[in-house]
Design an enzyme around this catalytic site. Structure first.
Site, PDB file in Angstrom:
ATOM      1  N   ASP A  18       1.532  -6.732  -4.567  1.00  0.00           N
ATOM      2  CA  ASP A  18       0.643  -6.712  -3.408  1.00  0.00           C
ATOM      3  C   ASP A  18       1.128  -7.830  -2.488  1.00  0.00           C
ATOM      4  O   ASP A  18       1.511  -8.911  -2.949  1.00  0.00           O
ATOM      5  CB  ASP A  18      -0.795  -6.973  -3.855  1.00  0.00           C
ATOM      6  CG  ASP A  18      -1.780  -6.894  -2.703  1.00  0.00           C
ATOM      7  OD1 ASP A  18      -1.785  -7.839  -1.882  1.00  0.00           O
ATOM      8  OD2 ASP A  18      -2.552  -5.931  -2.625  1.00  0.00           O
ATOM      9  N   GLN A  29      -5.081 -20.434  19.243  1.00  0.00           N
ATOM     10  CA  GLN A  29      -5.787 -19.402  18.490  1.00  0.00           C
ATOM     11  C   GLN A  29      -5.826 -18.080  19.246  1.00  0.00           C
ATOM     12  O   GLN A  29      -6.106 -17.035  18.659  1.00  0.00           O
ATOM     13  CB  GLN A  29      -7.237 -19.840  18.220  1.00  0.00           C
ATOM     14  CG  GLN A  29      -7.374 -21.034  17.333  1.00  0.00           C
ATOM     15  CD  GLN A  29      -8.823 -21.413  17.110  1.00  0.00           C
ATOM     16  OE1 GLN A  29      -9.738 -20.630  17.380  1.00  0.00           O
ATOM     17  NE2 GLN A  29      -9.057 -22.617  16.628  1.00  0.00           N
ATOM     18  N   CYS A  30      -5.578 -18.130  20.531  1.00  0.00           N
ATOM     19  CA  CYS A  30      -5.681 -16.935  21.367  1.00  0.00           C
ATOM     20  C   CYS A  30      -4.590 -15.925  21.008  1.00  0.00           C
ATOM     21  O   CYS A  30      -3.454 -16.302  20.722  1.00  0.00           O
ATOM     22  CB  CYS A  30      -5.573 -17.299  22.845  1.00  0.00           C
ATOM     23  SG  CYS A  30      -6.839 -18.441  23.418  1.00  0.00           S
ATOM     24  N   THR A  40       0.806  -1.216   0.000  1.00  0.00           N
ATOM     25  CA  THR A  40       0.000   0.000   0.000  1.00  0.00           C
ATOM     26  C   THR A  40       0.839   1.266   0.000  1.00  0.00           C
ATOM     27  O   THR A  40       0.478   2.259  -0.639  1.00  0.00           O
ATOM     28  CB  THR A  40      -0.934  -0.001   1.230  1.00  0.00           C
ATOM     29  OG1 THR A  40      -1.829  -1.109   1.140  1.00  0.00           O
ATOM     30  CG2 THR A  40      -1.748   1.280   1.313  1.00  0.00           C
ATOM     31  N   THR A  95       2.139  -9.748  14.738  1.00  0.00           N
ATOM     32  CA  THR A  95       0.958 -10.233  14.022  1.00  0.00           C
ATOM     33  C   THR A  95       0.075  -9.036  13.705  1.00  0.00           C
ATOM     34  O   THR A  95       0.046  -8.052  14.461  1.00  0.00           O
ATOM     35  CB  THR A  95       0.193 -11.283  14.851  1.00  0.00           C
ATOM     36  OG1 THR A  95      -0.801 -11.911  14.035  1.00  0.00           O
ATOM     37  CG2 THR A  95      -0.485 -10.673  16.073  1.00  0.00           C
ATOM     38  N   SER A 139      -0.225  -9.943  -0.804  1.00  0.00           N
ATOM     39  CA  SER A 139      -0.947 -11.213  -0.905  1.00  0.00           C
ATOM     40  C   SER A 139      -0.176 -12.231  -1.745  1.00  0.00           C
ATOM     41  O   SER A 139      -0.388 -13.443  -1.603  1.00  0.00           O
ATOM     42  CB  SER A 139      -2.333 -10.993  -1.531  1.00  0.00           C
ATOM     43  OG  SER A 139      -3.099 -10.104  -0.757  1.00  0.00           O
TER      44      SER A 139
END
Length: 340
Positions: A60, A275-276, A15, A165, A62
């Site tokens: 990008d 997952q926390c 970006t 993250t 991705s």
């Protein structure tokens, strides 16, 4: 007068260097060089000299994967003696993956490698790109003091790359490291928390990534493990399992047992993360995680999923025995986990 520090900017895309098109924001070749040339702050005596390396094509984030991580790491290695530090301009969506990957690939690092980008393109009047870029360049030049790690600077915080993250898609403070203290913060001046830094390496060594097959599976309530049995082939070298809480997984009428049996038969390394956002996996702490421990699953402790994936790539690219890979996955190699 001491010579000015030199920083290499590696522009991969994202970006920060995009411009609007009829189809939305897209990378604009040559635009970053124009933007930097027009930024008066870069002529200030406190700023380092810089050279810009712009990738073709710009991507990008991705589209970033192991081949692109290898290219970035090679470019840093090849220019390592010519610069005091490096800034990698990168899209935010996979920035934490790239930061994690580079932290493992660049063994023995003794200079700053700072990843940054922006949530709003440089071309917009109201953009976070300017501050992120200027601070990243200063940090890469060793100001206010050297940070000999792969780090991520964003929204006024310096994070260990393999602990970061993405926590927001639309806030300017887009990243955090919930299980690791910040390495620096912005304010009237940049404050480095030197007690959190890792010691500098002695000699840079590059370990490129190969292409081992790795998958990530996030457990959800009512998951039907039989739907995923087909991916458990001998070609699958590693699987990161994002479990509930401390590593808990529902058995679901034998589906989990069959999945684990296939993993064992195929030699697939199963890494269990939580997952926390905060906290750690600790398989075996609850009865629901007992099958994982019994089949020899690896505990990811408080690693992020991004770090676990990058670490699997790193270890599986070295043709190490499976037992050694499993052992090293649970050891702290680059500050990526706190351990039991």
């Amino acid at each position: 007068m001491a010579p000015k520090k030199r920083v290499c900017l590696i522009h991969t895309g994202g970006t920060i260097g995009m411009k609007p098109t009829p189809y939305g924001y897209a990378p604009a070749p040559g635009y970053m060089a124009e933007a930097l040339a027009g930024l008066p702050e870069l002529s200030d005596p406190a700023m380092p000299q810089y050279d810009l390396v712009e990738y073709q094509p710009l991507l990008d984030s991705s589209y970033m994967a192991a081949p692109q991580w290898n290219r970035i790491a090679r470019d840093i290695r090849d220019r390592y003696q010519d610069y005091d530090g490096f800034v990698v301009l990168h899209g935010t969506d996979t920035m934490a993956y790239t930061a994690s990957a580079l932290s493992f690939m660049l063994e023995g690092l003794a200079k700053p490698v700072i990843l940054t980008g922006s949530q709003i393109p440089f071309c917009r009047i109201r953009s976070d790109a300017r501050d992120n870029l200027i601070c990243a360049m200063l940090l890469a030049a060793g100001e206010p003091e050297p940070v000999p790690e792969v780090c991520l600077w964003f929204g006024g915080k310096l994070l260990r790359g393999n602990r970061a993250t993405k926590v927001s898609a639309d806030h300017l403070i887009a990243f955090d490291s919930p299980n690791c203290p910040h390495l620096a913060r912005d304010g009237v001046r940049i404050t480095i928390y030197r007690e959190q830094l890792r010691p500098p390496g002695k000699a840079l060594k590059l370990q490129e990534f190969g292409s081992p097959r790795i998958a990530v599976l996030k457990v959800f309530p009512g998951i039907q493990f039989d739907l995923f049995e087909k991916i458990m082939t001998p070609d699958l070298r590693g699987l990161v399992l994002e479990a509930f809480g401390a590593g808990n997984i529902p058995a679901n009428e034998g589906g989990l047992a069959r999945l684990l049996d296939r993993a064992r038969e195929n030699g697939t390394i199963l890494v269990v993360c939580t997952q926390c956002l905060k906290g750690s996996a600790a398989i075996g702490q609850y009865e629901t995680s007992r099958p994982l421990r019994e089949m020899g699953a690896v505990c990811g402790w408080d690693m992020t999923a991004e770090a676990a994936v990058a670490k699997l790539y790193y270890l599986l690219s070295q043709d190490l025995p499976t037992a050694q890979v499993k052992s090293l996955m649970e050891q702290n190699l680059r500050g990526e986990l706190s351990g039991p």
